[in-house]
Design a protein around this motif. Structure first.
Motif, PDB file in Angstrom:
ATOM      1  N   SER A 163      92.285  -0.965 128.515  1.00 32.39           N
ATOM      2  CA  SER A 163      93.273   0.092 128.760  1.00 32.39           C
ATOM      3  C   SER A 163      93.200   1.176 127.701  1.00 32.39           C
ATOM      4  CB  SER A 163      94.679  -0.510 128.813  1.00 32.39           C
ATOM      5  OG  SER A 163      95.061  -1.010 127.548  1.00 32.39           O
ATOM      6  N   PHE A 164      92.799   0.791 126.489  1.00 32.92           N
ATOM      7  CA  PHE A 164      92.764   1.775 125.409  1.00 32.92           C
ATOM      8  C   PHE A 164      91.586   2.729 125.539  1.00 32.92           C
ATOM      9  CE2 PHE A 164      92.697   3.337 121.042  1.00 32.92           C
ATOM     10  CZ  PHE A 164      94.053   3.549 120.842  1.00 32.92           C
ATOM     11  N   ILE A 165      90.553   2.325 126.285  1.00 29.86           N
ATOM     12  CA  ILE A 165      89.428   3.247 126.519  1.00 29.86           C
ATOM     13  C   ILE A 165      89.938   4.550 127.123  1.00 29.86           C
ATOM     14  CG2 ILE A 165      87.364   3.614 127.938  1.00 29.86           C
ATOM     15  CD1 ILE A 165      86.695   0.669 127.534  1.00 29.86           C
ATOM     16  N   LYS A 166      90.905   4.435 128.020  1.00 25.96           N
ATOM     17  CA  LYS A 166      91.467   5.648 128.650  1.00 25.96           C
ATOM     18  C   LYS A 166      92.244   6.478 127.632  1.00 25.96           C
ATOM     19  CE  LYS A 166      93.691   3.262 131.761  1.00 25.96           C
ATOM     20  NZ  LYS A 166      93.261   1.887 131.479  1.00 25.96           N
ATOM     21  N   ASP A 167      92.924   5.805 126.698  1.00 28.45           N
ATOM     22  CA  ASP A 167      93.729   6.530 125.714  1.00 28.45           C
ATOM     23  C   ASP A 167      92.879   7.278 124.700  1.00 28.45           C
ATOM     24  OD1 ASP A 167      96.054   5.649 126.900  1.00 28.45           O
ATOM     25  OD2 ASP A 167      96.246   3.896 125.613  1.00 28.45           O
ATOM     26  N   THR A 168      91.598   6.906 124.560  1.00 27.36           N
ATOM     27  CA  THR A 168      90.746   7.636 123.626  1.00 27.36           C
ATOM     28  C   THR A 168      90.557   9.087 124.047  1.00 27.36           C
ATOM     29  OG1 THR A 168      88.763   6.855 124.792  1.00 27.36           O
ATOM     30  CG2 THR A 168      89.490   5.581 122.873  1.00 27.36           C
ATOM     31  N   ALA A 169      90.897   9.406 125.298  1.00 28.41           N
ATOM     32  CA  ALA A 169      90.808  10.802 125.739  1.00 28.41           C
ATOM     33  C   ALA A 169      91.696  11.700 124.889  1.00 28.41           C
ATOM     34  CB  ALA A 169      91.202  10.909 127.215  1.00 28.41           C
ATOM     35  N   LEU A 170      92.731  11.118 124.271  1.00 30.58           N
ATOM     36  CA  LEU A 170      93.660  11.917 123.474  1.00 30.58           C
ATOM     37  C   LEU A 170      93.017  12.441 122.193  1.00 30.58           C
ATOM     38  CD1 LEU A 170      96.866   9.729 123.906  1.00 30.58           C
ATOM     39  CD2 LEU A 170      96.392  11.937 124.973  1.00 30.58           C
ATOM     40  N   VAL A 171      91.960  11.780 121.697  1.00 28.27           N
ATOM     41  CA  VAL A 171      91.336  12.260 120.466  1.00 28.27           C
ATOM     42  C   VAL A 171      90.585  13.569 120.705  1.00 28.27           C
ATOM     43  CG1 VAL A 171      91.145   9.920 119.535  1.00 28.27           C
ATOM     44  CG2 VAL A 171      89.206  10.924 120.750  1.00 28.27           C
ATOM     45  N   SER A 172      90.388  13.939 121.970  1.00 28.14           N
ATOM     46  CA  SER A 172      89.774  15.241 122.242  1.00 28.14           C
ATOM     47  C   SER A 172      90.662  16.377 121.751  1.00 28.14           C
ATOM     48  CB  SER A 172      89.507  15.402 123.745  1.00 28.14           C
ATOM     49  OG  SER A 172      90.730  15.438 124.479  1.00 28.14           O
ATOM     50  N   GLN A 173      91.956  16.100 121.561  1.00 32.38           N
ATOM     51  CA  GLN A 173      92.877  17.130 121.089  1.00 32.38           C
ATOM     52  C   GLN A 173      92.567  17.577 119.664  1.00 32.38           C
ATOM     53  OE1 GLN A 173      95.256  18.512 123.097  1.00 32.38           O
ATOM     54  NE2 GLN A 173      94.389  17.226 124.706  1.00 32.38           N
ATOM     55  N   VAL A 174      91.874  16.722 118.893  1.00 27.40           N
ATOM     56  CA  VAL A 174      91.517  17.109 117.519  1.00 27.40           C
ATOM     57  C   VAL A 174      90.035  17.451 117.402  1.00 27.40           C
ATOM     58  CG1 VAL A 174      93.392  15.798 116.472  1.00 27.40           C
ATOM     59  CG2 VAL A 174      91.186  14.676 116.856  1.00 27.40           C
ATOM     60  N   GLY A 175      89.328  17.554 118.540  1.00 23.83           N
ATOM     61  CA  GLY A 175      87.963  18.049 118.524  1.00 23.83           C
ATOM     62  C   GLY A 175      86.878  17.010 118.488  1.00 23.83           C
ATOM     63  N   VAL A 176      87.206  15.738 118.768  1.00 25.28           N
ATOM     64  CA  VAL A 176      86.165  14.711 118.838  1.00 25.28           C
ATOM     65  C   VAL A 176      85.400  14.888 120.142  1.00 25.28           C
ATOM     66  CG1 VAL A 176      85.681  12.236 118.829  1.00 25.28           C
ATOM     67  CG2 VAL A 176      87.562  13.145 117.462  1.00 25.28           C
ATOM     68  N   PHE A 177      84.070  14.852 120.071  1.00 24.11           N
ATOM     69  CA  PHE A 177      83.239  15.156 121.237  1.00 24.11           C
ATOM     70  C   PHE A 177      83.086  13.942 122.150  1.00 24.11           C
ATOM     71  CE2 PHE A 177      80.953  18.332 118.296  1.00 24.11           C
ATOM     72  CZ  PHE A 177      81.947  19.272 118.530  1.00 24.11           C
ATOM     73  N   GLU A 178      84.205  13.414 122.654  1.00 28.10           N
ATOM     74  CA  GLU A 178      84.128  12.289 123.581  1.00 28.10           C
ATOM     75  C   GLU A 178      84.134  12.825 125.013  1.00 28.10           C
ATOM     76  OE1 GLU A 178      87.418  11.357 125.329  1.00 28.10           O
ATOM     77  OE2 GLU A 178      87.487  13.452 124.714  1.00 28.10           O
ATOM     78  N   LEU A 179      84.308  11.938 125.987  1.00 27.55           N
ATOM     79  CA  LEU A 179      84.116  12.313 127.387  1.00 27.55           C
ATOM     80  C   LEU A 179      85.029  13.447 127.840  1.00 27.55           C
ATOM     81  CD1 LEU A 179      83.531   8.909 129.217  1.00 27.55           C
ATOM     82  CD2 LEU A 179      82.046  10.914 129.290  1.00 27.55           C
ATOM     83  N   THR A 180      86.311  13.331 127.561  1.00 32.58           N
ATOM     84  CA  THR A 180      87.251  14.351 128.029  1.00 32.58           C
ATOM     85  C   THR A 180      86.962  15.703 127.404  1.00 32.58           C
ATOM     86  OG1 THR A 180      88.948  12.655 128.337  1.00 32.58           O
ATOM     87  CG2 THR A 180      89.698  14.935 128.259  1.00 32.58           C
ATOM     88  N   PHE A 181      86.597  15.709 126.117  1.00 38.16           N
ATOM     89  CA  PHE A 181      86.265  16.967 125.445  1.00 38.16           C
ATOM     90  C   PHE A 181      85.046  17.624 126.104  1.00 38.16           C
ATOM     91  CE2 PHE A 181      84.387  19.702 122.281  1.00 38.16           C
ATOM     92  CZ  PHE A 181      85.479  20.284 121.661  1.00 38.16           C
ATOM     93  N   ARG A 182      84.021  16.818 126.392  1.00 37.81           N
ATOM     94  CA  ARG A 182      82.836  17.369 127.053  1.00 37.81           C
ATOM     95  C   ARG A 182      83.166  17.843 128.468  1.00 37.81           C
ATOM     96  NH1 ARG A 182      79.558  18.892 123.082  1.00 37.81           N
ATOM     97  NH2 ARG A 182      78.725  17.152 121.865  1.00 37.81           N
ATOM     98  N   GLY A 183      84.095  17.147 129.122  1.00 40.21           N
ATOM     99  CA  GLY A 183      84.521  17.590 130.442  1.00 40.21           C
ATOM    100  C   GLY A 183      85.177  18.962 130.385  1.00 40.21           C
ATOM    101  N   LYS A 184      86.005  19.180 129.373  1.00 34.91           N
ATOM    102  CA  LYS A 184      86.633  20.497 129.206  1.00 34.91           C
ATOM    103  C   LYS A 184      85.587  21.571 128.962  1.00 34.91           C
ATOM    104  CE  LYS A 184      90.919  18.657 127.227  1.00 34.91           C
ATOM    105  NZ  LYS A 184      91.750  18.571 125.999  1.00 34.91           N
ATOM    106  N   GLU A 185      84.581  21.239 128.148  1.00 36.15           N
ATOM    107  CA  GLU A 185      83.515  22.209 127.880  1.00 36.15           C
ATOM    108  C   GLU A 185      82.785  22.602 129.165  1.00 36.15           C
ATOM    109  OE1 GLU A 185      81.892  21.558 123.337  1.00 36.15           O
ATOM    110  OE2 GLU A 185      80.944  20.434 124.966  1.00 36.15           O
TER     111      GLU A 185
END
Length: 237
Positions: free
Chosen positions: A163-185
């Motif tokens: 379940s926490f894998i989904k919550d890691t999307a929140l670290v994109s708010q500080v600029g970590v280049f994870e999945l959600t951040f790349r999706g925004k790009e």
């Protein structure tokens, strides 16, 4: 739909797929590192929390306060607190390190209750028998309590990690280049939001589903013979 069909060949190019694969690896690495370290630290916290004696009361209250506080703070707030604190102490710290520390702090609070529940599920008579054999508290925990507590601890711990894998999307708010951040790009480059985030959702599923299967497998392997007989009886009925 026409826009999606038109953009699909360009979106699923080798460059974009390599970018998403790298981001998925970073997401998995953050989750695995943070949760594993947090799980180990949670064992220590639970051990300290269960220290007997009047002298250990302040220590027990500190452990209880930590768990209660961090279980009631949103993860995004924990991320920003860690970000500002780490940057004030060591400005050169990487964003990956900041994200892992935030995950550790959060994972400790949640897995501590899972571990405590598993330990408390072991009959008290087992501990009393170990004390009668003059085993130390640490020896009793490692050799008597934990082997019996694993079947109770492991399944919900893996479920928390999944379940926490989904919550890691929140670290994109500080600029970590994870999945959600790349999706925004990719979305900002003009690709359809449905195409981009549909692919991101599929990536999260492909990461978390094998872990869910692993959790189910370990739950069956660690189940007691009595629990296995009960499960077979339920399936037959």
């Amino acid at each position: 739909m026409e826009r999606i069909l038109e953009q699909a060949p360009r979106f699923f190019s080798s460059g974009n797929m390599a970018l998403l694969l790298e981001a998925a690896g970073l997401t998995l690495a953050m989750t695995a590192t943070g949760c594993l370290i947090g799980f180990f630290l949670a064992f220590i916290l639970v051990y300290l929390r269960q220290t007997p004696g009047l002298w250990a009361m302040p220590l027990r209250w500190i452990c209880i306060t930590y768990v209660e506080v961090f279980r009631r703070i949103p993860f995004i707030v924990v991320i920003y607190l860690v970000l500002f604190f780490i940057q004030a102490v060591t400005p050169d710290a990487s964003l990956f390190t900041i994200a892992v520390i935030a995950i550790c702090l959060y994972a400790v609070a949640y897995t501590a209750d899972i571990i405590r529940g598993g330990i408390e599920s072991v009959p008290r008579t087992q501990v009393e028998a170990a004390e009668a054999m003059n085993l130390s508290r640490l020896q009793t925990t490692l050799t008597i309590v934990l082997p019996q507590a694993w079947p109770v601890i492991v399944p919900p711990a893996i479920a928390f990690a999944v379940s926490f894998i989904k919550d890691t999307a929140l670290v994109s708010q500080v600029g970590v280049f994870e999945l959600t951040f790349r999706g925004k790009e990719l979305n900002n480059q003009g690709y359809s939001g449905i195409l981009v985030f549909g692919t991101i959702a599929l990536c999260y599923f492909l990461i978390s589903f094998p872990l869910s299967l692993l959790g189910q497998h370990l739950e069956k392997r660690l189940a007691t013979p009595r629990g296995q007989r009960r499960a077979r009886k339920i399936r037959r009925t």
